[in-house]
Scaffold this active site. Structure first.
Site, short mmCIF file in Angstrom:
data_model
loop_
_atom_site.label_atom_id
_atom_site.label_comp_id
_atom_site.label_asym_id
_atom_site.label_seq_id
_atom_site.Cartn_x
_atom_site.Cartn_y
_atom_site.Cartn_z
N ARG A 63 -14.42 -1.16 -25.15
CA ARG A 63 -15.60 -0.29 -25.21
C ARG A 63 -16.82 -0.91 -24.55
NH1 ARG A 63 -16.26 1.37 -31.18
NH2 ARG A 63 -15.86 -0.86 -31.25
N LYS A 169 1.49 -2.88 -34.30
CA LYS A 169 1.67 -2.36 -35.65
C LYS A 169 0.28 -2.05 -36.23
CE LYS A 169 1.20 -5.76 -39.04
NZ LYS A 169 1.47 -6.39 -40.24
N ASP A 198 7.01 -5.56 -33.75
CA ASP A 198 6.93 -6.21 -35.06
C ASP A 198 7.05 -7.68 -34.70
OD1 ASP A 198 7.35 -7.54 -37.41
OD2 ASP A 198 8.45 -5.90 -38.33
N HIS A 199 5.93 -8.38 -34.71
CA HIS A 199 5.94 -9.72 -34.09
C HIS A 199 6.88 -10.68 -34.82
CE1 HIS A 199 2.90 -10.67 -37.13
NE2 HIS A 199 3.36 -11.89 -37.04
N LYS A 203 9.77 -14.18 -33.63
CA LYS A 203 9.77 -15.55 -34.16
C LYS A 203 11.15 -16.19 -33.97
CE LYS A 203 6.36 -15.13 -37.88
NZ LYS A 203 5.49 -16.27 -37.66
N ASP A 256 1.75 -3.53 -45.62
CA ASP A 256 1.34 -4.67 -44.81
C ASP A 256 2.54 -5.56 -44.45
OD1 ASP A 256 -0.61 -6.24 -43.53
OD2 ASP A 256 -0.65 -7.64 -45.21
N HIS A 261 8.00 -6.33 -41.69
CA HIS A 261 8.60 -7.66 -41.55
C HIS A 261 9.76 -7.90 -42.53
CE1 HIS A 261 5.08 -8.15 -39.28
NE2 HIS A 261 4.29 -8.66 -40.19
N LYS A 361 -0.37 -11.80 -52.25
CA LYS A 361 -1.47 -12.64 -51.78
C LYS A 361 -1.94 -13.54 -52.91
CE LYS A 361 -3.18 -10.08 -47.93
NZ LYS A 361 -2.87 -11.12 -46.97
N LYS A 366 2.33 -20.84 -49.68
CA LYS A 366 2.68 -19.95 -48.55
C LYS A 366 4.12 -20.23 -48.17
CE LYS A 366 1.54 -19.72 -43.61
NZ LYS A 366 1.29 -18.33 -43.30
P1 NAP Z 1 -10.18 -5.46 -33.18
O1 NAP Z 1 -10.53 -6.89 -33.20
O2 NAP Z 1 -10.94 -4.50 -34.03
O3 NAP Z 1 -10.27 -4.99 -31.65
C1 NAP Z 1 -10.36 -3.64 -31.30
C2 NAP Z 1 -10.47 -3.51 -29.79
O4 NAP Z 1 -10.55 -2.13 -29.48
C3 NAP Z 1 -11.71 -4.17 -29.18
O5 NAP Z 1 -11.37 -4.60 -27.89
C4 NAP Z 1 -12.69 -3.00 -29.10
O6 NAP Z 1 -13.62 -3.11 -28.04
C5 NAP Z 1 -11.76 -1.87 -28.76
N1 NAP Z 1 -12.27 -0.59 -29.18
C6 NAP Z 1 -12.51 -0.15 -30.46
N2 NAP Z 1 -12.88 1.13 -30.44
C7 NAP Z 1 -12.86 1.53 -29.14
C8 NAP Z 1 -13.11 2.76 -28.47
N3 NAP Z 1 -13.46 3.87 -29.14
N4 NAP Z 1 -12.98 2.80 -27.14
C9 NAP Z 1 -12.66 1.70 -26.42
N5 NAP Z 1 -12.41 0.51 -27.00
C10 NAP Z 1 -12.49 0.44 -28.34
O7 NAP Z 1 -8.65 -5.22 -33.53
P2 NAP Z 1 -7.47 -6.32 -33.53
O8 NAP Z 1 -7.57 -7.15 -34.74
O9 NAP Z 1 -7.44 -6.98 -32.22
O10 NAP Z 1 -6.19 -5.41 -33.73
C11 NAP Z 1 -5.63 -4.64 -32.69
C12 NAP Z 1 -4.29 -4.06 -33.14
O11 NAP Z 1 -3.39 -5.13 -33.35
C13 NAP Z 1 -4.33 -3.29 -34.46
O12 NAP Z 1 -3.41 -2.23 -34.39
C14 NAP Z 1 -3.85 -4.30 -35.47
O13 NAP Z 1 -3.24 -3.68 -36.58
C15 NAP Z 1 -2.84 -5.06 -34.65
N6 NAP Z 1 -2.62 -6.43 -35.14
C16 NAP Z 1 -3.65 -7.32 -35.18
C17 NAP Z 1 -3.42 -8.62 -35.63
C18 NAP Z 1 -4.52 -9.64 -35.63
O14 NAP Z 1 -4.22 -10.79 -35.98
N7 NAP Z 1 -5.74 -9.31 -35.28
C19 NAP Z 1 -2.13 -9.00 -36.06
C20 NAP Z 1 -1.09 -8.07 -36.01
C21 NAP Z 1 -1.36 -6.79 -35.55
P3 NAP Z 1 -15.09 -3.73 -28.24
O15 NAP Z 1 -14.83 -5.16 -28.64
O16 NAP Z 1 -15.71 -3.61 -26.90
O17 NAP Z 1 -15.72 -2.92 -29.31
#
Ligand code: NAP
Length: 510
Positions: A63, A169, A198-199, A203, A256, A261, A361, A366
């Protein structure tokens, strides 16, 4: 970007069998937490191993409005901070210096118009069409939006190269939403183009579960109801929800960790041997075994599933608040931070064997492990000599931490009498293989670029997974009055979970 091929490297051995076509990878959510901590560092390590295709182009979409250089700077920092290997400046620059950034909202047509221009420019420069991989690392509500917009812009197909979409996911929130999302995505892409992550499946230790079962003659003969008494799958965490109440309140332990998993572990543990380690053969076998797990009737849920929430306590020497005191958690929240289930796989191999799953949790430690307990020996000849220590054999597969396999055996205590006590035979990844395991995302990104869907979840599989969990979610949602047990943080979980175990079985100590 040119990369050397290192034939000594195991990742590259796979590459030789299935070369990666020149590829442009587009990360939607390229500035997000997952990209920052996992995806960009994984790409760096693939580049470092020489596993990326000879021509590889990267585009971030998010964004915030910023030029390419700012995205490159952010990517450089993410890699320097989170890469499992210390970045080599030349490899890092080779990966980053031509990376592009497309700013805009995911529902904005201009984003897709600019994407087309950038991808066409890459193709022209390469003199051929690059394969395209769209990685949806965004909040789930954007999955159908982005898939739809890619289709409308004609980005769902290429004339002479492959187009693939990787979806993070959670895939769906329950059975109905997963079906809807499947229908939306599959109205634009063919199933063969869709890679649902599903990461856990990336593994090494999870894949080792298949190696253990199918590369050893030792285990398969006992891998059935005649020899196995019960199986416990544990995914225990020693942290609370941290600052993630916004996500966790809407998810809970069952969504979750269990639906994805832990059920994947169960499927890999119980499926029939596939005839080949090939995407559809493996997933056919997983689907068959998931379909053999009969979803509970809503009325039966209280007798086969338990939910609980953590109360205050001490974890790792620190006093921690209870779930209801966490910031962002509703005072009357009924979201579970602990879930335990008893499941049965109703087929010839597993009839009558209970599978106990628990996750939570703020538990005592762990650990993610599978404990397969065999039946006791039919006759104990050592009774008169005092054999109090005799226990049924166990095979423990530890997924994390301290990854490995332990087989517990009964052995004679040295001395004049025949007295038995359990001893462990151990294999530890860390000491048996001196190389460091690649991160799950390295393997999965590479597989998606190759078009190998073996370690990704198919549409019917995802619906089968939700089908098992859905009645439990419904029963818990409908029950707004009964008391949800509380367990002390830092403990092994609620005492009520013992009631799920049949006979005199006990949960393994945490
Ligand atoms: P996040 O940190 O909230 O990142 C969201 C991303 O989407 C950012 O790049 C944000 O851009 C962009 N964004 C949000 N709204 C937008 C819009 N309306 N238009 C364009 N861009 C937009 O999320 P995340 O933690 O990376 O997670 C991403 C996905 O991976 C999710 O489905 C989550 O469930 C999955 N996941 C995450 C993790 C983890 O460890 N984080 C682990 C497993 C799975 P800006 O930064 O510019 O706002």
């Amino acid at each position: 970007m040119a990369t050397a091929v290192d034939t000594e490297n195991p990742l590259v051995e796979g590459l030789e069998r299935l070369p990666v076509h020149p590829t442009a990878l587009v990360i939607f959510g390229g500035t997000g937490d997952l990209a920052h901590r996992k995806l960009l560092p994984a790409l760096y390590n693939l580049a470092h191993e020489g596993a990326l295709p000879e021509r590889f182009e990267l585009i971030g979409v998010a964004r915030r409005d910023q030029p390419d250089e700012d995205f490159q700077g952010m990517a450089r920092q993410s890699i320097q901070r989170f890469s499992r290997t210390k970045p080599d400046p030349d490899v890092l620059e080779g990966l980053i210096n031509d990376t592009r950034y497309v700013p805009g909202a995911f529902d904005d047509d201009n984003v897709y118009a600019q994407l087309i221009r950038t991808l066409d420019e890459f193709d022209e420069r390469a003199g051929e069409q690059l394969d395209r991989v769209f990685y949806l690392s965004t909040a789930p509500q954007f999955f159908p939006v982005i898939a739809g917009k890619l289709g409308a812009a004609g980005l769902n197909r290429c004339e002479t190269a492959h187009t693939r979409i990787v979806i993070e996911k959670p895939f769906g929130y329950d059975l109905e939403s997963a079906r809807r999302l499947n229908a939306e995505v599959l109205s634009v892409f063919d199933e063969s183009q869709v890679f649902r992550i599903d990461h856990y499946l990336g593994k090494e230790t999870v894949q080792n579960l298949m190696a253990l079962r199918f590369a050893n003659a030792l285990f398969e003969p006992v891998w059935n109801r005649n020899f196995i008494d019960n199986v416990q799958i544990t995914a225990a965490e020693d942290i609370g929800i941290g600052g993630r109440a916004g996500y966790y309140e809407g998810a809970g332990a069952l969504r979750d960790l269990v639906q994805n998993h832990m059920m994947q572990l169960l499927a890999l543990l119980t499926m029939e041997p596939p005839t080949a380690f090939e995407a559809n053969r493996l997933r056919d076998e997983k689907l068959k075994v998931l379909e053999a797990i009969v979803p509970p009737a809503i009325a039966d849920v209280p007798s086969m599933a338990l939910r609980a929430q953590y109360g205050p306590g001490v974890v790792g020497g620190h006093r921690v608040p209870g779930y209801h005191e966490e910031e962002g958690v509703a005072p009357d929240s009924r979201t579970e931070t602990y879930a335990a289930l008893r499941l049965h796989v109703s087929n010839w191999r597993w009839s009558g064997v209970p599978f106990y799953l628990r996750t939570g949790k703020n538990l005592a430690r762990k650990v993610t492990e599978i404990a397969v307990t065999l039946k006791p020996v039919p006759h104990l000849a050592f009774q008169s000599q005092g054999s109090v220590g005799v226990q049924a054999n166990q095979i423990i597969l530890t997924v994390q931490p301290d990854e490995g396999v332990t087989v517990s055996l009964g052995a004679k205590i040295p001395g004049p009498r025949v007295r038995i006590r359990p001893v462990n035979m151990e294999f530890r990844y860390g000491t048996s293989f001196l190389s460091e395991s690649p991160e799950a995302y390295e393997r999965l990104i590479l597989d998606a670029m190759r078009g190998d869907a073996t370690l990704f979840t198919r549409n019917d599989e995802i619906e089968a997974l939700w089908g098992i969990i859905d009645p439990i979610l419904t029963a818990w949602h409908e029950d707004t009055t009964s008391l949800i047990p509380e367990y002390e943080s830092g403990s092994a979980g609620p005492a009520e979970a013992d009631q799920l175990l049949d006979g005199d079985r006990k949960w393994r100590r945490l």
